[in-house]
Design an enzyme around this catalytic site. Structure first.
Site, PDB file in Angstrom:
ATOM      1  CG  ASP A 172     -26.928  -9.018 -18.488  1.00 35.52           C
ATOM      2  OD1 ASP A 172     -25.596  -9.293 -17.348  1.00 35.52           O
ATOM      3  OD2 ASP A 172     -26.541  -8.089 -18.747  1.00 35.52           O
ATOM      4  CG  ASP A 192     -24.933  -7.860 -14.614  1.00 33.06           C
ATOM      5  OD1 ASP A 192     -25.823  -6.717 -14.618  1.00 33.06           O
ATOM      6  OD2 ASP A 192     -23.504  -7.636 -14.780  1.00 33.06           O
ATOM      7  CG  ASP A 193     -29.325  -4.869 -15.938  1.00 32.84           C
ATOM      8  OD1 ASP A 193     -28.686  -4.164 -14.648  1.00 32.84           O
ATOM      9  OD2 ASP A 193     -28.586  -4.368 -17.003  1.00 32.84           O
ATOM     10  CG  HIS A 214     -26.071  -5.460 -10.939  1.00 27.71           C
ATOM     11  ND1 HIS A 214     -25.626  -4.766 -11.826  1.00 27.71           N
ATOM     12  CD2 HIS A 214     -26.094  -6.275  -9.826  1.00 27.71           C
ATOM     13  CE1 HIS A 214     -24.321  -5.872 -11.469  1.00 27.71           C
ATOM     14  NE2 HIS A 214     -24.479  -6.282 -10.527  1.00 27.71           N
ATOM     15  NE  ARG A 245     -28.992   0.109 -13.854  1.00 23.53           N
ATOM     16  CZ  ARG A 245     -27.857  -0.659 -13.399  1.00 23.53           C
ATOM     17  NH1 ARG A 245     -27.339   0.005 -13.361  1.00 23.53           N
ATOM     18  NH2 ARG A 245     -27.558  -1.519 -13.902  1.00 23.53           N
ATOM     19  CE  LYS A 247     -27.067  -0.097 -17.163  1.00 21.60           C
ATOM     20  NZ  LYS A 247     -26.359  -0.346 -16.844  1.00 21.60           N
TER      21      LYS A 247
END
Ligand SMILES: *[C@@H]1O[C@H](CO)[C@@H](O)[C@H](O)[C@H]1NC(C)=O
Ligand SMILES: *[C@@H]1O[C@H](CO)[C@@H](O)[C@H](O)[C@H]1NC(C)=O
Length: 350
Positions: A172, A192-193, A214, A245, A247
């Site tokens: 990340d 990753d993010d 991501h 995103r 979540k």
């Protein structure tokens, strides 16, 4: 005579306070920690299992980094940070300099969830109008920037974990649990993010380029966590699993996500979902059954344009149990179709 001695003493004391304290090896770190003007002068290597801890800097300290600082590979785990900085009104200028985390010595495809222990890279607890600029982070073993504190700007940062393509998981770029943070003009290539906001408010992510990871994320939001007033604007997201995103964890309660603005975003060749808002996360993955314990409200998307990669799932995917006030305009993402359930009225593009 006494007066002259006193003056000399004062002059000496003030020149020491303003003199540059130079760190040019790990052994010279501690002598500079109480200086207000510090130069970290590379190249040098931090010995294995050692970290640089600048968490207690004096208010207003200026830190300048030059050259490359490399951390020798060791056995520290993800509860450790190779570099920590904290203090109020601190300026950290790493323009032209590199922190090398030696990621290739750790990457095993398991990231933070197993395999060999891996330390995180850069922890900030800065506050009070602090600034971190210019630094390049190369090959972080796992999570790159962990941002706490408040009222800090990150400007012209480079995160280059591109060498970890097949094995560098959970890298990340910016994990944020903080208030009033600006991250801008930065370039990220990771696994990753690009951004993950886990709690906090007043987070602005402006004019950044994200590649290979991501996506730009809020969450996964856990019980008791709130996120509000996030602006993502002027960013380009290329070859990432997701574009934008949100979540939340399906059985989490006592939190919320609200006042999110995505504006002027370009998506290029997104692999799974262009815009994704889902309330069904559990144990790090989606379950297909959304929960209503962390409501998501007031999400605005304006001018989000671009393309999905071939084989992508949905250009817009919404799976909600407690969502309201989603307002999308000029949202146009080609190469896949939408799937939107649990939101009424449906936003444009659904
Ligand atoms: C870093 O230094 C601070 C004091 O400035 C100390 O409280 C903290 O425990 C140190 N952290 C580590 C990981 O050594
Ligand atoms: C909704 O969010 C926007 C920011 O995207 C904010 O300006 C606005 O005040 C919010 N509306 C409400 C009712 O809170």
């Amino acid at each position: 005579m006494r007066a002259i001695l006193l003056l000399l003493t004062l002059a000496l004391a003030s020149s020491q306070a303003y003199a540059q304290c130079v760190i040019n090896s790990f052994d010279t770190v501690s002598k500079c920690l109480s200086s207000t003007s510090i130069t970290i002068q590379g190249p040098f290597t931090v010995p294995k299992n050692q970290v640089i801890n600048m968490s207690g800097l004096k208010s207003g300290t200026k830190v300048t980094v030059k050259g490359t600082i490399t951390w020798a590979a060791g056995t520290l785990d993800k509860t450790n940070y190779l570099f920590t900085i904290g203090g109020s009104g601190v300026t950290f200028d790493g323009t032209g300099a590199t922190f090398d985390g030696n990621g290739a010595s750790y990457w095993d495809g398991k990231g933070g969830n197993g395999g060999v222990p891996k330390p995180k890279m850069f922890r900030s607890t800065l506050t009070g109008n602090s600034l971190v600029k210019g630094i390049k982070i190369l090959n972080a073993p796992v999570h790159v920037f962990s941002i706490g504190g408040s009222d800090t700007t990150f400007d012209h940062i480079t995160v280059d974990d591109s060498a970890g393509t097949s094995k560098g998981h959970n890298t990340d770029a910016f994990d944020v649990s903080a208030t009033n943070i600006i991250i801008q003009n930065s370039i990220v290539n990771n696994q990753d993010d690009c951004l993950a906001v886990n709690s906090g408010s007043g987070i602005q992510f402006l004019n950044n380029q994200c590649t290979g990871g991501h996506g730009i994320s809020i969450g996964s939001i856990a019980s008791g966590k709130t996120v509000s007033d996030v602006v993502v604007q002027g960013c380009t997201i290329t070859s990432e699993d997701n574009g934008l995103r949100i979540k939340t964890i399906s059985d989490a309660t006592g939190g919320s996500v609200k006042n999110i603005l995505w504006k002027d975003i370009t998506l290029k060749s997104i692999n799974k979902y262009g815009i994704v808002i889902q309330q069904d996360y559990q144990n790090g993955g989606p379950t297909g059954t959304p929960g209503s314990g962390i409501p998501i409200s007031n999400v605005t998307a304006i001018n989000v344009q671009g393309t999905m990669a071939s084989g992508a799932k949905n250009n817009i995917y919404i799976l909600c149990a407690a969502c309201s006030k989603f307002t999308f305009s000029k949202v146009s993402i080609s190469g896949a179709s939408p799937s939107c359930t649990g939101i009424s009225p449906k936003p444009q593009g659904c």
